[in-house]
Design a protein around this motif. Structure first.
Motif, PDB file in Angstrom:
ATOM      1  N   PHE C 101       0.839  -1.200   0.000  1.00 29.26           N
ATOM      2  CA  PHE C 101       0.000   0.000   0.000  1.00 29.26           C
ATOM      3  C   PHE C 101       0.876   1.253   0.000  1.00 29.26           C
ATOM      4  N   VAL C 102       1.865   1.259   0.875  1.00 34.20           N
ATOM      5  CA  VAL C 102       2.760   2.422   0.953  1.00 34.20           C
ATOM      6  C   VAL C 102       3.533   2.584  -0.350  1.00 34.20           C
ATOM      7  N   LEU C 105       1.252   4.175  -2.944  1.00 34.80           N
ATOM      8  CA  LEU C 105       1.111   5.612  -2.739  1.00 34.80           C
ATOM      9  C   LEU C 105       2.389   6.352  -3.137  1.00 34.80           C
ATOM     10  N   SER C 106       3.522   5.714  -2.914  1.00 40.39           N
ATOM     11  CA  SER C 106       4.783   6.379  -3.237  1.00 40.39           C
ATOM     12  C   SER C 106       5.057   6.413  -4.715  1.00 40.39           C
ATOM     13  N   THR C 107       4.422   5.534  -5.463  1.00 43.47           N
ATOM     14  CA  THR C 107       4.651   5.511  -6.901  1.00 43.47           C
ATOM     15  C   THR C 107       3.660   6.415  -7.637  1.00 43.47           C
ATOM     16  N   LEU C 108       2.556   6.764  -6.959  1.00 46.85           N
ATOM     17  CA  LEU C 108       1.552   7.603  -7.612  1.00 46.85           C
ATOM     18  C   LEU C 108       2.086   8.924  -8.161  1.00 46.85           C
ATOM     19  N   PRO C 109       2.985   9.610  -7.455  1.00 52.62           N
ATOM     20  CA  PRO C 109       3.459  10.884  -8.009  1.00 52.62           C
ATOM     21  C   PRO C 109       4.014  10.758  -9.417  1.00 52.62           C
ATOM     22  N   VAL C 145       6.330  15.432  -2.140  1.00 50.37           N
ATOM     23  CA  VAL C 145       5.518  14.525  -2.947  1.00 50.37           C
ATOM     24  C   VAL C 145       6.229  14.172  -4.245  1.00 50.37           C
ATOM     25  N   LEU C 148       8.903  11.785  -3.708  1.00 50.81           N
ATOM     26  CA  LEU C 148       8.447  10.582  -2.990  1.00 50.81           C
ATOM     27  C   LEU C 148       8.850   9.251  -3.621  1.00 50.81           C
TER      28      LEU C 148
END
Lengths: 353, 300, 269
Positions: C101-102, C105-109, C145, C148
């Motif tokens: 999950f983390v 979220l860290s790859t979304l940027p 972000v 990230l």
């Protein structure tokens, strides 16, 4: 002894890498159906010899012959040999069927025939039904079986195995070792097996070739090599050895402490020498028995059928090991006993060689 | 008489609904992080889509649909074409560099130098890089001048650093090293033992590359292409620095729709273009990540 | 198997030249006061001077932009570490299930280009919390972000290679309290990850132009855009300086991590 058809022959093969002589004047013949093991510590040249046979290295001098034909300069992919690597080297993007069928495909076999041969090969290594799997879905032992099937399916003239069991854990190693031997003798292919593990070598070979620093030390059957080692290196490398210091008098009489030994030591110059003796040539008797040495029991290693009893000799505190059938062991640690040495097959090594 | 038999488990989760909360409690530890990303990434992104789905002034269509019609579609396609070209060129050259580096594996120093600089060059861009190329191939560029001395007149040939071909060359400065970094592990992974195994089984060099080498490299090649595509597509600063006004790239155009004036009425169009950019990026990056997983599995 | 490797040497030479030549041209332009038209064999060694550079780096605008960029960089590194280190350590020690999950979220940027991000920021926050955006330090969380994916990867790779959970359990069983465990067991093992995450964030912030310029903040890249008109040579030296600093930062990371899988995509777009 039946005369076997000679398949592979090395003649005076030499190979150096820069200053290092990896292989010095290597001679070996392998017959059809025979399994010859190249055994030795790392750097002894066994892998170099294998790779020369496979065509991945070219010898600086000397030749390799296959059924009498000189193949020394023939490229690797034309040699029709099967090789099994230490790290399996299965093609990760192909499943088991495709891996095993690769050699057939390259040789132009039709798909229907390939399928038949591949299925038979996979069944033979007891991997029925796993044809669709990929290498990352298989255990180490299974992968090595696939590698074996892949190497044998196209009926090569020689099978080469480069430390195939080293990457596997102990239990799998023992299982696979016997399976490889069974398969190899069923198929009847001339085989070279490279390993540094002498247990493996002793248990599956027809002949063993022991090597050190590029030189052949001895070639013989497992029995020969174990019972009649050609020199001290072979004696120590294959099986366990006791090392006992002996004294040699001016008149060439060998003795340990007070005990005179029944040994020929005519070519020893110094006053002391080392005697190498197998643990199974040492036995225990009562303290003070004739021809025995006094010793104390200092340890026992029970291994099921046999027990290794460690004894400290009174006269100079040397520790020797005696391999006995467990049922016959009646002594306890700390007890004083007598030690009998069967020196008939002892090897003498000069102390300061 | 009431005999209660307890099952051996009696776990907390069986005492729902309270049990559910207890099991989820450890996740509170990642809540601050999630909230941070939510506030500073997700919220702005949703905002983009929210505005993008509203119509542009004077129309009833949501801006996003407007954005892919007519002239606006042109700029999206232009950006995609530019990205595809730099990605393809970067893919080919970068892969060749990776193969060259691995094949010269005896010259360790050379490899370290090339890899080290690739790590830096892959991250260069924006205004400084634009500066460097203006100084090299711009109207007053050093190499423009040097080339004219030997008879190649770039301005006569119609070449301008701010044009399509100029931007492609500048983009390659970071695309090539990026591809090199992507392909190096894959080329390394073509271990020599696989080559030997193939040769031993009878495959010639060509058969090896066709059946083993190229198939093994393909996921990394495609994945790398997608990464480079995404990289070029989302670029803004470099393009802006080189060609600002005249640029047909989506990223630069968005800026002009949103230049602080919401009065233009076309601002929703800007948001729409941004939204479409995000969608393209999601597709490209998902493809890249999926392919990367495949190639990593094979390399184990 | 011998292969002919001359093509490889030739290719690497050509690509190497492609990498180096633009930098050389930039340096020449920055430090030589001879216009290209007049450049020839006779003028090759004339008029080399660091005057324009001095002019630039002592100018008020440069100092203002540089100081802002520096502060933003430090604050971004701090905030990055403050958020990521506890989170990644917590995940590895307590809740491995949350790692995917983390990571997500860290790859979304990656999928939100900076230009899209900044227009989203305007849209979302200009109406709701305008005072937040008016401060130049509002850039800090957005820089965190943007960096990230890289910072998470740096820390995660380091944590993956050690079995932190077992180490912590060993430390606790030997009697160490939480504070001691953190300082003696956890922190030393994530040093490399922290260093490379910090340097990466720093490099990102120094070079970031898109978000800064559209939110009208005057950072170093914005200075470059503005000043190239009146002092092109000096401005180019600053650009060169930025490149050199970035190269040094990334070079140190290379040394520290020696990670072959450190693929960092373009951080200056």
């Amino acid at each position: 002894m039946k005369t076997q058809e000679q398949v592979l022959k090395f003649s005076a093969a030499r190979k150096s890498f820069g200053d290092v002589v990896a292989l010095a004047g290597f001679d070996l013949e392998v017959a059809k159906g025979e399994l010859v093991t190249l055994l030795g510590p790392s750097g002894c040249g066994k892998t170099t010899a294998l790779r020369i046979a496979a065509g991945f290295e070219q010898p600086d001098s000397g030749t390799v012959e296959l059924h009498g034909v000189n193949i020394t300069n023939q490229p690797a992919h034309k040699r029709n040999m099967g090789m099994v690597f230490q790290n399996y080297s299965l093609f990760p993007h192909m499943n088991v069927n495709e891996n095993v069928g690769f050699g057939l495909k390259v040789r132009g076999k039709e798909s229907a025939e390939r399928e038949m041969l591949v299925t038979a090969a996979i069944d033979r290594v007891r991997l029925n039904g796993l044809g669709e799997r990929y290498s990352h879905q298989l255990s180490g032992g299974q992968q090595q079986r696939v590698a074996l099937a892949r190497a044998l399916v196209f009926e090569p003239q020689v099978l080469l195995l480069d430390e195939p069991l080293s990457a596997l854990d102990a239990k799998v190693r023992a299982e696979l070792r016997d399976e490889i031997r069974l398969l190899q003798s069923e198929v009847g292919v001339a085989t070279i097996f490279v390993t540094h593990d002498q247990d493996e070598a002793l248990s599956i070979s027809d002949r063993i070739c022991i090597m050190k620093d590029g030189h052949v030390q001895q070639i013989g059957t497992p029995r020969d090599v174990y019972l009649h080692p050609a020199n001290a290196f072979v004696a120590r490398f294959v099986g366990a050895m006791n090392e006992i210091e002996i004294n040699v008098s001016v008149s060439s009489i060998a003795s340990i402490g007070e005990l005179q030994l029944d040994l020929q030591v005519s070519n020893i110059s110094g006053p002391t020498a080392k005697m190498l003796l197998r643990p199974d040539a040492v036995s225990i008797c009562l303290r003070g028995d004739q021809n025995s040495l006094n010793a104390t029991v200092v340890g026992q290693h029970f291994s099921g059928a046999t027990t290794m009893v460690r004894l400290r000799l009174d006269h100079n505190d040397t520790v020797v090991s005696a391999l006995l059938v467990s049922r016959d062991v009646t002594v306890a640690v700390g007890e004083g006993v007598g030690v009998l040495l069967n020196t008939r097959e002892a090897i003498i090594e000069r102390s300061n060689d | 008489m009431n005999i209660t038999v307890w099952s051996g488990r009696g776990s907390l989760s069986e005492r729902a609904p309270l049990g559910v909360f207890v099991r989820l409690r450890p996740w509170l530890g990642v809540l601050p992080f999630a909230m941070f990303v939510g506030a500073f990434l997700l919220w702005p992104s949703f905002s983009v889509f929210r505005s993008a789905l509203q119509p542009v002034e004077g129309s009833t269509k949501p801006a996003m649909l407007e954005a892919i019609s007519g002239q606006y579609l042109g700029s999206i396609l232009f950006s995609m074409r530019m990205s595809a070209i730099t990605a393809t060129l970067g893919m080919v050259i970068g892969t060749l560099v990776a193969i060259a580096v691995v094949s010269l594996d005896r010259m360790r120093g050379l490899r370290n130098l090339m890899v080290g600089y690739s790590a830096v060059a892959a991250n260069l861009g924006g205004i400084p890089l634009a500066f460097a190329f203006v100084a090299s191939l711009g109207m007053q560029g050093l190499y423009t001048k040097m080339l004219s001395v030997i008879g190649i007149d770039l301005t006569d040939m119609g070449f301008k650093i701010s044009d399509f071909s100029g931007i492609v060359i500048v983009y390659l400065y970071f695309q090539i090293p990026l591809m090199t970094l992507v392909m190096l592990p894959a080329v390394d992974g073509l271990k020599s033992t696989l080559r030997e195994a193939a040769a031993n089984l009878g495959a010639s060099s060509r058969q090896y590359w066709r059946s083993v080498g190229i198939p093994l490299l393909t996921p990394s090649l495609l994945g790398g292409f997608l990464l480079l595509f995404a990289n070029a597509f989302s670029a803004y600063a470099t393009a802006y620095a080189l060609s600002s006004r005249g640029s047909r790239l989506v990223s630069v155009q968005i800026r002009f729709y949103l230049q602080g004036n919401t009065i233009t009425g076309k601002s929703n169009l800007g948001y729409a273009l941004a939204a479409w950019m995000i969608i393209v990026m999601v597709v490209a990056m998902s493809g890249y990540l999926g392919l990367r997983r495949v190639s990593e599995r094979w390399r184990r | 198997m011998k292969r002919n490797n001359t093509w490889a040497k030739f290719l690497l030479f050509a690509v190497g030249a492609f990498y180096v030549l633009p930098m050389l041209a930039m340096a020449r332009f920055s430090f030589q006061k001879v216009p290209v038209i007049k450049l020839g064999w006779s003028t090759l060694f004339k008029n080399w001077t660091i005057e324009p550079m001095i002019d630039s780096v002592t100018s008020d605008r440069f100092l203002e932009a540089g100081w802002l960029s520096l502060r933003l960089a430090f604050l971004s590194v701090l905030l990055s570490l403050l958020i990521l280190v506890p989170t990644t350590v917590y995940v590895h020690v307590r809740l491995m299930k949350a790692r995917a999950f983390v990571e997500l979220l860290s790859t979304l940027p990656f999928v939100v280009p900076p230009i899209a991000l900044v227009v989203g920021i305007s849209s979302a926050m200009r109406s709701t919390i305008p005072s937040f955006l008016s401060s130049p330090f509002s850039l800090v969380p957005f820089y965190v972000v943007i960096a990230l994916p890289f910072t998470f990867r740096s820390l995660d790779v380091g944590l993956n290679s050690i079995d932190l959970k077992t180490l912590v359990e060993a430390s606790r069983s030997l009697g160490a309290g939480w504070m001691r465990t953190v300082s003696s067991v956890i922190l030393p093992n994530i040093k490399a990850g922290v260093v490379s995450a910090s340097f990466l964030t720093f490099a990102v912030v120094l070079g970031e132009y898109t978000v800064a310029s559209l939110l009208l903040k005057f950072t170093l890249p914005a200075y470059l855009a503005e000043a190239q008109g009146n002092n092109p040579q000096g401005t180019f030296t600053v650009g060169l300086l930025l490149i050199v600093v970035t190269a040094l930062l990334l070079g140190v990371i290379n040394r520290v991590t020696r990670s072959k899988s450190q693929v960092v995509s373009n951080i200056w777009i």
